[in-house]
Enzyme design. Structure first.
Site, PDB file in Angstrom:
ATOM      1  N   ARG A  75     -26.858  25.085  61.589  1.00 22.80           N
ATOM      2  CA  ARG A  75     -28.075  25.178  62.387  1.00 22.80           C
ATOM      3  C   ARG A  75     -29.073  26.077  61.652  1.00 22.80           C
ATOM      4  O   ARG A  75     -28.764  27.239  61.365  1.00 22.80           O
ATOM      5  CB  ARG A  75     -27.757  25.754  63.769  1.00 22.80           C
ATOM      6  CG  ARG A  75     -28.988  26.033  64.581  1.00 22.80           C
ATOM      7  CD  ARG A  75     -28.701  26.455  66.019  1.00 22.80           C
ATOM      8  NE  ARG A  75     -29.955  26.747  66.668  1.00 22.80           N
ATOM      9  CZ  ARG A  75     -30.332  27.954  67.112  1.00 22.80           C
ATOM     10  NH1 ARG A  75     -29.518  28.991  67.046  1.00 22.80           N
ATOM     11  NH2 ARG A  75     -31.524  28.125  67.646  1.00 22.80           N
ATOM     12  N   HIS A 119     -38.252  29.092  65.823  1.00 20.49           N
ATOM     13  CA  HIS A 119     -37.447  30.306  65.986  1.00 20.49           C
ATOM     14  C   HIS A 119     -38.373  31.500  65.725  1.00 20.49           C
ATOM     15  O   HIS A 119     -38.202  32.252  64.773  1.00 20.49           O
ATOM     16  CB  HIS A 119     -36.245  30.271  65.040  1.00 20.49           C
ATOM     17  CG  HIS A 119     -35.115  31.181  65.435  1.00 20.49           C
ATOM     18  ND1 HIS A 119     -33.814  30.739  65.612  1.00 20.49           N
ATOM     19  CD2 HIS A 119     -35.081  32.505  65.692  1.00 20.49           C
ATOM     20  CE1 HIS A 119     -33.044  31.759  65.950  1.00 20.49           C
ATOM     21  NE2 HIS A 119     -33.791  32.851  65.999  1.00 20.49           N
ATOM     22  N   GLU A 164     -34.607  30.351  72.293  1.00 20.01           N
ATOM     23  CA  GLU A 164     -34.718  31.498  73.195  1.00 20.01           C
ATOM     24  C   GLU A 164     -36.148  31.778  73.661  1.00 20.01           C
ATOM     25  O   GLU A 164     -36.716  32.839  73.360  1.00 20.01           O
ATOM     26  CB  GLU A 164     -34.135  32.754  72.531  1.00 20.01           C
ATOM     27  CG  GLU A 164     -32.678  32.604  72.128  1.00 20.01           C
ATOM     28  CD  GLU A 164     -32.044  33.905  71.647  1.00 20.01           C
ATOM     29  OE1 GLU A 164     -32.771  34.910  71.526  1.00 20.01           O
ATOM     30  OE2 GLU A 164     -30.836  33.911  71.408  1.00 20.01           O
ATOM     31  N   ASN A 288     -27.004  30.378  73.580  1.00 17.33           N
ATOM     32  CA  ASN A 288     -26.720  31.537  72.732  1.00 17.33           C
ATOM     33  C   ASN A 288     -26.122  32.609  73.629  1.00 17.33           C
ATOM     34  O   ASN A 288     -26.724  32.986  74.643  1.00 17.33           O
ATOM     35  CB  ASN A 288     -27.994  32.094  72.094  1.00 17.33           C
ATOM     36  CG  ASN A 288     -28.626  31.116  71.113  1.00 17.33           C
ATOM     37  OD1 ASN A 288     -28.048  30.083  70.794  1.00 17.33           O
ATOM     38  ND2 ASN A 288     -29.814  31.448  70.638  1.00 17.33           N
ATOM     39  N   TYR A 290     -24.215  36.479  73.637  1.00 16.69           N
ATOM     40  CA  TYR A 290     -23.762  37.683  72.934  1.00 16.69           C
ATOM     41  C   TYR A 290     -23.052  38.663  73.864  1.00 16.69           C
ATOM     42  O   TYR A 290     -22.055  39.251  73.513  1.00 16.69           O
ATOM     43  CB  TYR A 290     -24.957  38.409  72.284  1.00 16.69           C
ATOM     44  CG  TYR A 290     -25.525  37.639  71.124  1.00 16.69           C
ATOM     45  CD1 TYR A 290     -25.034  37.816  69.837  1.00 16.69           C
ATOM     46  CD2 TYR A 290     -26.533  36.703  71.319  1.00 16.69           C
ATOM     47  CE1 TYR A 290     -25.528  37.087  68.768  1.00 16.69           C
ATOM     48  CE2 TYR A 290     -27.035  35.962  70.253  1.00 16.69           C
ATOM     49  CZ  TYR A 290     -26.527  36.164  68.978  1.00 16.69           C
ATOM     50  OH  TYR A 290     -26.997  35.432  67.933  1.00 16.69           O
ATOM     51  N   GLU A 348     -25.441  29.926  69.192  1.00 14.31           N
ATOM     52  CA  GLU A 348     -25.275  31.239  68.556  1.00 14.31           C
ATOM     53  C   GLU A 348     -24.220  32.018  69.318  1.00 14.31           C
ATOM     54  O   GLU A 348     -24.223  32.037  70.556  1.00 14.31           O
ATOM     55  CB  GLU A 348     -26.562  32.080  68.589  1.00 14.31           C
ATOM     56  CG  GLU A 348     -27.642  31.600  67.667  1.00 14.31           C
ATOM     57  CD  GLU A 348     -28.900  32.463  67.746  1.00 14.31           C
ATOM     58  OE1 GLU A 348     -28.822  33.672  68.047  1.00 14.31           O
ATOM     59  OE2 GLU A 348     -29.985  31.902  67.509  1.00 14.31           O
TER      60      GLU A 348
HETATM   61  C1  BGC Z   1     -31.681  35.321  68.021  1.00 17.60           C
HETATM   62  C2  BGC Z   1     -31.389  35.674  66.587  1.00 17.60           C
HETATM   63  C3  BGC Z   1     -30.990  37.144  66.502  1.00 17.60           C
HETATM   64  C4  BGC Z   1     -29.735  37.349  67.318  1.00 17.60           C
HETATM   65  C5  BGC Z   1     -29.208  38.763  67.326  1.00 17.60           C
HETATM   66  C6  BGC Z   1     -30.720  35.918  69.013  1.00 17.60           C
HETATM   67  O1  BGC Z   1     -31.448  36.451  70.072  1.00 17.60           O
HETATM   68  O2  BGC Z   1     -31.830  33.940  68.175  1.00 17.60           O
HETATM   69  O3  BGC Z   1     -32.514  35.386  65.821  1.00 17.60           O
HETATM   70  O4  BGC Z   1     -30.815  37.564  65.197  1.00 17.60           O
HETATM   71  O5  BGC Z   1     -29.959  36.985  68.640  1.00 17.60           O
HETATM   72  O6  BGC Z   1     -30.123  39.632  67.916  1.00 17.60           O
END
Ligand code: BGC
Length: 448
Positions: A75, A119, A164, A288, A290, A348
């Protein structure tokens, strides 16, 4: 036991501004990030991406890395201002050719290209016309999508419109931590509206040129209340509407979430149905993920009145984000339950940790990132077992890169980049991921 489907895509992700470097090469126009990073005081250590990972010149080496890792998909994002230096009008053929070569290079290696149109690197020339606040941006974005689909539509099976959009509006227009650096609660709702309109216009434009699979990429952080008090529960709801529902409710339900007027007061000008045009059926959703957020009520926490509560004992990344794999399963299930069972790609997922210097023999040991990947891949498999239609997973990121306003201090790569020499070294997490991919997930059970 559930296993990953045979045609599951195993990938890694990057974005143009964060890795390419050479931002003005071969006729490219400046982007808002180029301008922002060169404005004193905007980025940590005054970091900019003039060189970054030098991927614009080293792209073949980087495609070889993908092949070495055994990945089946990649990607990447396209820099709008390389293709259209003014954001609209004249096409810069050299810029467009860069992406055509990249796509051909992927296909030659048997790797499925997944392209993101936007992006975060808006052409500066469009920002001069109001950027995401100008209603004309839907047309500009659709025209840009048409240019790309005409040239790459037959070779790129997966297209994402915007990466995002919530971050674009929140960091770019409400807090100003990202380009274009505005901090204005009256601008935020306008940017949200134009992002949604532009997304829908680009979906139509891509399909008109024959693109097959078109989607949107959102970042989701499940919100949990710190207590059962009604205040904390309501704060949680506001945080949820503000972030997780803001783009998905319009896209899948054709309406804005209910709590936006309460959060923004007179700055929120839209009725719930004002965004019915965003409801365009998608072929997939990119998620995405995290971290999660546990929140308590605190009226001083702008703009939602929900203050994140650090969780004792939690592992945290160098960004401060809590590592919480069960929330990954939960969020994938939530999307499926709330919006229907549609194909989902995890576009992501990854973690920033301190990486020790390269050891003798060039190894980079990053056990925390290995644990993160393992636990999150298992969480993804749990989501599959629970009925989520998960089609692929992209690790963030292929390379250590320019982490936006944080510069080069946050390393998310599964491949280490020495920014002095541009030498790439596959980290232990990259080796770990290679085994997972080669065994189609079976190796996850070995060390679990
Ligand atoms: C984004 C990336 C970023 C990653 C870590 C995501 O919000 O798409 O560009 O590097 O998180 O912060």
């Amino acid at each position: 036991m559930t296993s990953f489907p045979r045609d599951f895509l195993w990938g890694a992700a990057t974005s143009a501004y964060q890795i390419e470097g050479s931002p003005l090469a071969d006729g490219a126009g400046p982007s808002i990030w180029h301008r922002f990073a060169h404005t004193p005081g905007r980025t940590r250590d005054s970091a900019h991406a003039d060189v970054a990972c030098d991927h614009y010149r080293r792209w073949e080496e980087d495609l070889d890395l993908l092949a070495q890792l055994g990945l089946t998909s990649y990607r990447f994002s396209i820099a709008w201002a390389r293709v259209l230096p003014e954001g609209r009008g004249a096409i810069n053929r050299t810029g467009l050719d860069f992406y055509a070569r990249l796509v051909d290079g992927l296909l030659a290696r048997g790797i499925v290209p997944c392209a993101t149109l936007y992006h975060w690197d808006l052409p500066a020339a469009l920002d001069d016309r109001g950027g995401w606040l100008n209603p004309d941006i839907a047309g500009w974005f659709a025209d840009y999508a048409t240019v790309l689909a005409k040239v790459l539509g037959d070779r790129v099976p997966l297209w994402a419109t915007i990466n995002e959009p919530w971050v674009v509006a929140d960091a770019g227009y409400l807090f100003g931590a990202h380009a274009p650096g505005h901090a204005n609660r009256y601008e935020f709702p306008i940017a949200v509206h134009q992002l949604l309109r532009a997304h829908a216009a680009a979906v139509h434009a891509l399909r008109a040129e024959g693109a097959c699979q078109v989607g949107l990429v959102v970042n989701l952080e499940p919100k949990y209340a710190a207590s059962e008090s009604p205040e904390d529960q309501t704060a949680r709801d506001r945080a949820e509407h503000y972030m997780n529902r803001l783009f998905l409710d319009p896209v899948f339900l054709g309406r804005y979430p209910d709590l936006l007027p309460e959060i923004f007061g007179d700055a929120w000008p839209h009725g719930p149905e004002a965004i019915a045009e965003a409801r365009v059926p998608l072929d997939f959703l990119g998620v995405n993920y995290y971290t999660r957020n546990v929140v308590r009520s605190d009226p001083s926490a702008y703009p939602t009145g929900a203050r994140p509560v650090p969780q004792p004992g939690a592992t945290r990344m160098t960004t401060g984000w809590e590592v919480h794999p069960p929330s990954f399963t939960a969020v994938l299930r939530w999307v499926t339950e709330r919006y229907g069972r549609l194909p989902i790609y995890v576009t992501e997922n990854g973690a920033a940790f301190y990486d020790p210097p390269r050891a003798e023999g060039g190894r980079v040991e990053d056990p925390l990132r290995v644990n993160y990947l393992r636990s999150h891949l298992l969480a993804a498999r749990d989501a599959l077992a629970a009925g989520v239609d998960l089609r692929g997973y992209f690790a963030w990121s292929l390379l250590d890169n320019c982490e936006w306003a944080e510069g080069y201090r946050q390393r998310f790569g599964i491949v280490h980049v020495d920014f002095e020499t541009q030498e790439r070294t596959i980290k232990a997490s990259g080796e770990f991921y290679r085994e997972v991919v080669a065994s189609r997930g079976a190796s996850l059970d070995a060390g679990a």
